[in-house]
Design an enzyme around this catalytic site. Structure first.
Site, PDB file in Angstrom:
ATOM      1  N   GLY A   1       2.539  29.929  15.344  1.00 49.05           N
ATOM      2  CA  GLY A   1       2.352  29.108  14.157  1.00 49.05           C
ATOM      3  C   GLY A   1       2.972  27.728  14.253  1.00 49.05           C
TER       4      GLY A   1
ATOM      5  CG  ASP B   1      -0.766  27.646  24.185  1.00 50.15           C
ATOM      6  OD1 ASP B   1       0.387  27.966  23.863  1.00 50.15           O
ATOM      7  OD2 ASP B   1      -1.752  27.842  23.453  1.00 50.15           O
TER       8      ASP B   1
ATOM      9  CD  GLU C   1      -1.295  34.964  14.362  1.00 54.64           C
ATOM     10  OE1 GLU C   1      -1.067  34.634  15.541  1.00 54.64           O
ATOM     11  OE2 GLU C   1      -1.625  34.133  13.486  1.00 54.64           O
TER      12      GLU C   1
ATOM     13  CE1 TYR D   1       1.296  45.354  19.067  1.00 54.62           C
ATOM     14  CE2 TYR D   1      -0.618  45.148  20.482  1.00 54.62           C
ATOM     15  CZ  TYR D   1       0.446  44.585  19.820  1.00 54.62           C
ATOM     16  OH  TYR D   1       0.671  43.225  19.929  1.00 54.62           O
TER      17      TYR D   1
ATOM     18  CB  THR E   1      -3.277  26.813  20.651  1.00 55.57           C
ATOM     19  OG1 THR E   1      -2.615  27.991  21.129  1.00 55.57           O
ATOM     20  CG2 THR E   1      -4.689  26.765  21.198  1.00 55.57           C
ATOM     21  CB  THR E   2      -3.174  22.522  17.377  1.00 55.09           C
ATOM     22  OG1 THR E   2      -3.733  23.618  16.649  1.00 55.09           O
ATOM     23  CG2 THR E   2      -3.742  21.211  16.833  1.00 55.09           C
TER      24      THR E   2
ATOM     25  N   GLY F   1       7.079  27.127  21.774  1.00 53.65           N
ATOM     26  CA  GLY F   1       7.269  27.202  20.337  1.00 53.65           C
ATOM     27  C   GLY F   1       6.815  28.537  19.785  1.00 53.65           C
TER      28      GLY F   1
END
Length: 205
Positions: free
Chosen positions: A10, A78, A145, A43, A14-15, A7
């Site tokens: 957000g 995850d 984020e 970056y 993880t939850t 997914g």
């Protein structure tokens, strides 16, 4: 047994991984991203270091798959190697950060790796709209984020849909998370448990 949670950022991966590991007694496996030695360089100069960064992630995720395959425990993961390839690396390529030559080399390496491992026993895809993702991202308050462009989340969502419904060859359970609050509402969490039980244990018609 190997269960993977897929997914967008957000979506609640993880939850849900944590909650399912506690419910079933499965061993959770979370992706470690902080130890990639190319992140700082990436970056500073994304186009220059994208190939190095993606190959390092691929190597790490393949090692995870090998360790999971050799484990006697049931592992709940995850994010998997498949998302890294078909969502994030593909997005990097589409943004012009990987050349055709580098992308072909990367995909050839991935396809060779796939000959040595198998798909997870079940991939649980947490499907979420962009507004839902934004709400969760704002709620958890990670500073880095907060500036993510909406178009970026939208592009990733489109790649997730293509990955799940067109490219992934394993068993999939799709969970639409927009109407759910499985972290705080026991009934919502129970509805996910019922779907998982039906998939892997065949307890429901």
């Amino acid at each position: 047994m190997h269960i993977a949670i897929a997914g967008n950022m957000g979506s609640g991966k993880t939850t849900l991984t944590t909650m399912l590991s506690e419910h079933y007694g499965w061993t959770p496996r979370f992706e470690a991203v902080d130890n990639n030695p190319y992140l700082d360089d990436y970056y500073k100069d994304i186009a220059r270091w994208s190939f190095n960064l993606e190959v390092f992630f691929l190597k790490q995720r393949f090692r995870d798959l090998l360790e999971i395959a050799n484990s006697s425990e049931t592992i709940i993961q995850d994010r998997s190697i498949f998302e890294g390839v078909y969502v994030f690396t593909a997005n990097n390529k589409a943004m012009g950060n990987l050349s055709d030559r580098d992308f072909e080399t990367y995909m050839g390496l991935f396809e060779s790796m796939m000959a040595a491992v198998k798909h997870p026993d079940l991939m649980i895809y947490l499907r979420a709209s962009v507004p839902h993702l934004v709400q969760n991202i704002q709620k958890r308050g990670r500073e880095y984020e907060q500036a993510i462009p909406l178009d970026y989340l939208k592009n990733l969502n489109e790649r997730y849909e293509d990955f799940i419904f067109n490219k992934y060859k394993g068993r999939i359970l799709v969970v639409d998370v927009d109407p759910l609050d499985f972290q705080h509402n026991p009934k919502d969490f129970a509805s996910i448990i019922d779907k998982i039980d039906a998939q892997i244990f065949g307890l429901f018609p």
